[in-house]
Design a protein around this motif. Sequence first.
Motif, PDB file in Angstrom:
ATOM      1  N   LEU A   1      -4.387   5.473  -9.968  1.00 34.35           N
ATOM      2  CA  LEU A   1      -4.992   5.677  -8.656  1.00 34.35           C
ATOM      3  C   LEU A   1      -5.020   4.347  -7.924  1.00 34.35           C
ATOM      4  O   LEU A   1      -5.437   3.332  -8.481  1.00 34.35           O
ATOM      5  CB  LEU A   1      -6.407   6.246  -8.765  1.00 34.35           C
ATOM      6  CG  LEU A   1      -7.108   6.559  -7.435  1.00 34.35           C
ATOM      7  CD1 LEU A   1      -7.999   7.800  -7.567  1.00 34.35           C
ATOM      8  CD2 LEU A   1      -7.954   5.381  -6.932  1.00 34.35           C
ATOM      9  N   GLU A   2      -4.565   4.357  -6.687  1.00 32.67           N
ATOM     10  CA  GLU A   2      -4.620   3.176  -5.838  1.00 32.67           C
ATOM     11  C   GLU A   2      -5.201   3.563  -4.490  1.00 32.67           C
ATOM     12  O   GLU A   2      -4.992   4.683  -4.003  1.00 32.67           O
ATOM     13  CB  GLU A   2      -3.228   2.570  -5.651  1.00 32.67           C
ATOM     14  CG  GLU A   2      -2.671   1.922  -6.915  1.00 32.67           C
ATOM     15  CD  GLU A   2      -1.386   1.159  -6.646  1.00 32.67           C
ATOM     16  OE1 GLU A   2      -1.194   0.725  -5.486  1.00 32.67           O
ATOM     17  OE2 GLU A   2      -0.584   1.009  -7.581  1.00 32.67           O
ATOM     18  N   LEU A   3      -5.930   2.640  -3.891  1.00 32.98           N
ATOM     19  CA  LEU A   3      -6.501   2.871  -2.578  1.00 32.98           C
ATOM     20  C   LEU A   3      -5.394   2.779  -1.529  1.00 32.98           C
ATOM     21  O   LEU A   3      -4.533   1.902  -1.601  1.00 32.98           O
ATOM     22  CB  LEU A   3      -7.595   1.852  -2.278  1.00 32.98           C
ATOM     23  CG  LEU A   3      -8.736   1.747  -3.315  1.00 32.98           C
ATOM     24  CD1 LEU A   3      -9.772   0.743  -2.841  1.00 32.98           C
ATOM     25  CD2 LEU A   3      -9.375   3.105  -3.566  1.00 32.98           C
ATOM     26  N   GLY A   4      -5.424   3.694  -0.554  1.00 30.51           N
ATOM     27  CA  GLY A   4      -4.419   3.689   0.490  1.00 30.51           C
ATOM     28  C   GLY A   4      -3.259   4.609   0.163  1.00 30.51           C
ATOM     29  O   GLY A   4      -3.265   5.330  -0.842  1.00 30.51           O
ATOM     30  N   VAL A   5      -2.247   4.571   1.024  1.00 30.75           N
ATOM     31  CA  VAL A   5      -1.071   5.429   0.870  1.00 30.75           C
ATOM     32  C   VAL A   5       0.056   4.634   0.219  1.00 30.75           C
ATOM     33  O   VAL A   5       0.494   3.610   0.753  1.00 30.75           O
ATOM     34  CB  VAL A   5      -0.615   5.979   2.236  1.00 30.75           C
ATOM     35  CG1 VAL A   5       0.632   6.842   2.072  1.00 30.75           C
ATOM     36  CG2 VAL A   5      -1.733   6.781   2.889  1.00 30.75           C
ATOM     37  N   HIS A   6       0.525   5.105  -0.934  1.00 29.55           N
ATOM     38  CA  HIS A   6       1.610   4.447  -1.662  1.00 29.55           C
ATOM     39  C   HIS A   6       2.530   5.516  -2.234  1.00 29.55           C
ATOM     40  O   HIS A   6       2.053   6.547  -2.728  1.00 29.55           O
ATOM     41  CB  HIS A   6       1.076   3.583  -2.803  1.00 29.55           C
ATOM     42  CG  HIS A   6       0.052   2.577  -2.370  1.00 29.55           C
ATOM     43  ND1 HIS A   6       0.391   1.342  -1.865  1.00 29.55           N
ATOM     44  CD2 HIS A   6      -1.308   2.630  -2.349  1.00 29.55           C
ATOM     45  CE1 HIS A   6      -0.708   0.673  -1.565  1.00 29.55           C
ATOM     46  NE2 HIS A   6      -1.750   1.435  -1.852  1.00 29.55           N
ATOM     47  N   ASP A   7       3.850   5.268  -2.191  1.00 25.70           N
ATOM     48  CA  ASP A   7       4.746   6.237  -2.826  1.00 25.70           C
ATOM     49  C   ASP A   7       4.738   6.035  -4.331  1.00 25.70           C
ATOM     50  O   ASP A   7       4.247   5.025  -4.847  1.00 25.70           O
ATOM     51  CB  ASP A   7       6.164   6.137  -2.243  1.00 25.70           C
ATOM     52  CG  ASP A   7       6.814   4.773  -2.488  1.00 25.70           C
ATOM     53  OD1 ASP A   7       6.799   4.306  -3.645  1.00 25.70           O
ATOM     54  OD2 ASP A   7       7.333   4.181  -1.525  1.00 25.70           O
ATOM     55  N   ALA A   8       5.297   6.999  -5.044  1.00 28.77           N
ATOM     56  CA  ALA A   8       5.209   7.007  -6.507  1.00 28.77           C
ATOM     57  C   ALA A   8       5.882   5.783  -7.123  1.00 28.77           C
ATOM     58  O   ALA A   8       5.328   5.147  -8.034  1.00 28.77           O
ATOM     59  CB  ALA A   8       5.830   8.288  -7.061  1.00 28.77           C
ATOM     60  N   GLN A   9       7.087   5.434  -6.641  1.00 25.50           N
ATOM     61  CA  GLN A   9       7.809   4.317  -7.236  1.00 25.50           C
ATOM     62  C   GLN A   9       7.070   3.002  -7.042  1.00 25.50           C
ATOM     63  O   GLN A   9       7.043   2.153  -7.928  1.00 25.50           O
ATOM     64  CB  GLN A   9       9.219   4.235  -6.637  1.00 25.50           C
ATOM     65  CG  GLN A   9      10.108   5.421  -7.001  1.00 25.50           C
ATOM     66  CD  GLN A   9      10.171   5.672  -8.501  1.00 25.50           C
ATOM     67  OE1 GLN A   9      10.368   4.752  -9.291  1.00 25.50           O
ATOM     68  NE2 GLN A   9       9.998   6.925  -8.908  1.00 25.50           N
ATOM     69  N   ALA A  10       6.444   2.832  -5.877  1.00 22.86           N
ATOM     70  CA  ALA A  10       5.676   1.606  -5.635  1.00 22.86           C
ATOM     71  C   ALA A  10       4.489   1.514  -6.586  1.00 22.86           C
ATOM     72  O   ALA A  10       4.150   0.419  -7.066  1.00 22.86           O
ATOM     73  CB  ALA A  10       5.200   1.572  -4.185  1.00 22.86           C
ATOM     74  N   MET A  11       3.878   2.651  -6.886  1.00 20.88           N
ATOM     75  CA  MET A  11       2.742   2.657  -7.813  1.00 20.88           C
ATOM     76  C   MET A  11       3.189   2.304  -9.227  1.00 20.88           C
ATOM     77  O   MET A  11       2.508   1.561  -9.940  1.00 20.88           O
ATOM     78  CB  MET A  11       2.049   4.020  -7.784  1.00 20.88           C
ATOM     79  CG  MET A  11       1.351   4.325  -6.469  1.00 20.88           C
ATOM     80  SD  MET A  11       0.545   5.946  -6.442  1.00 20.88           S
ATOM     81  CE  MET A  11      -0.782   5.697  -7.644  1.00 20.88           C
ATOM     82  N   PHE A  12       4.353   2.820  -9.634  1.00 22.43           N
ATOM     83  CA  PHE A  12       4.856   2.496 -10.971  1.00 22.43           C
ATOM     84  C   PHE A  12       5.256   1.024 -11.053  1.00 22.43           C
ATOM     85  O   PHE A  12       5.034   0.364 -12.080  1.00 22.43           O
ATOM     86  CB  PHE A  12       6.041   3.395 -11.331  1.00 22.43           C
ATOM     87  CG  PHE A  12       5.630   4.728 -11.871  1.00 22.43           C
ATOM     88  CD1 PHE A  12       5.017   4.838 -13.111  1.00 22.43           C
ATOM     89  CD2 PHE A  12       5.855   5.889 -11.140  1.00 22.43           C
ATOM     90  CE1 PHE A  12       4.632   6.077 -13.619  1.00 22.43           C
ATOM     91  CE2 PHE A  12       5.472   7.124 -11.631  1.00 22.43           C
ATOM     92  CZ  PHE A  12       4.867   7.219 -12.869  1.00 22.43           C
TER      93      PHE A  12
END
Length: 396
Positions: free
Chosen positions: A270-281
């Motif tokens: 979980l991250e705050l804000g809007v992030h796409d899946a690849q950026a989170m990984f």
Amino acid sequence: MSNDSFTEVTSQSYFQRIGGAFKGIVIGIILILVSCVLLFWNEGRAVKRYKTLVEGSKTVISVAADSVDASHEQQLVHLTGMATSDETLTDQELGVSAASVIMLRRTSTMFQWQEKSSTKTEKKLGGSEQQTTTYTYSKVWTEQLIDSSSFKKTEGHQNPANMPFKSRQLTSRQVSVGSFFLSPSLISNITNYEPLTVDGNLALPSGWSGRGQVMNDGFYLGTDPANPQVGDVRISYQVVKPLEVSVIAKQAGDHLQPYQAQAGDAIELLELGVHDAQAMFEQEQQSNTILTWMLRAGGFFLMFIGISMILKPLSVLADVIPAVGSLIETGTGLIAFLLAGILSSLIIAVAWFVFRPLIAILALSLAGGLIFLVVKKLKKGKPIQGASAVQPPPLP
């Protein structure tokens, strides 16, 4: 804030120091063993986490948060949306409430005496050692109760035996993102706190009437906030309001839960804000790398301390002449540093052969190839044997 100090001088005889140094060998061995386990385990953990995240990045599916698609049941999904809660969280002890928030935190600090110490060590001729310790006392605001009975100088530095109110956190049991409910571990990652304005009509806690006041951010339990006294308490509140988040987890009905990857680790991000899946990984891989190097550094440090403790008797024995002992201490410190680096590298190398053998073999082959090239280059640079006996004809 007022402060004062107290100085104490102690000494250790030569034989007491030798005894302590030899006892330290046992602790040193234990630290080395702990370091070995930590370094080996960390490499396995890092590889498992890396493979898990790679697996997740290949299987994750981005879905809309406003509806639950049964075809994605038990799959790893990614979604973004507003994290909200319909609950009202209330601090029952003090009557402070906040509606439709994810978390309510009470921060309670007490004005207390705090003791700090600094020690200066001086070696004496003959091997004894004198330590001069200065204890400094100051008044600070802190969330934790400081036990003043353990102070070196207790007179005039007494703290209360307990805190009337401690810090605590209340969390909504149900937090949703669109049509999905978050797991408790996902909720705990939402930590975007902001101050809560407290109702000025609230009553002071029982027993504090007349010697406290309600303030915008909470309570002050004491006579004068501008002139705090030991035992005064400040209480403030913060909340986490609804906010936009990005989540990657397993879809289980209308709940988001940890996803168990075949690589062996769980995925729940979980991250705050809007992030796409690849950026989170990618962010999680960076966090894994940072953690891996921090644990490597921790393992090396434990190894260094352990070896230093094993070698400590050498410098203590030589401290009959302080200058000689200091010189040997510097030398053993350098030896401990080098040995710690070598042993730590060997343990990591062994772990690589266990957890990532292909990379280990490639790295070993590359290192072998470089060594071969260097040796070959050096051989070409050597003069031919007997060449010195063949002299060019003299110039006319």
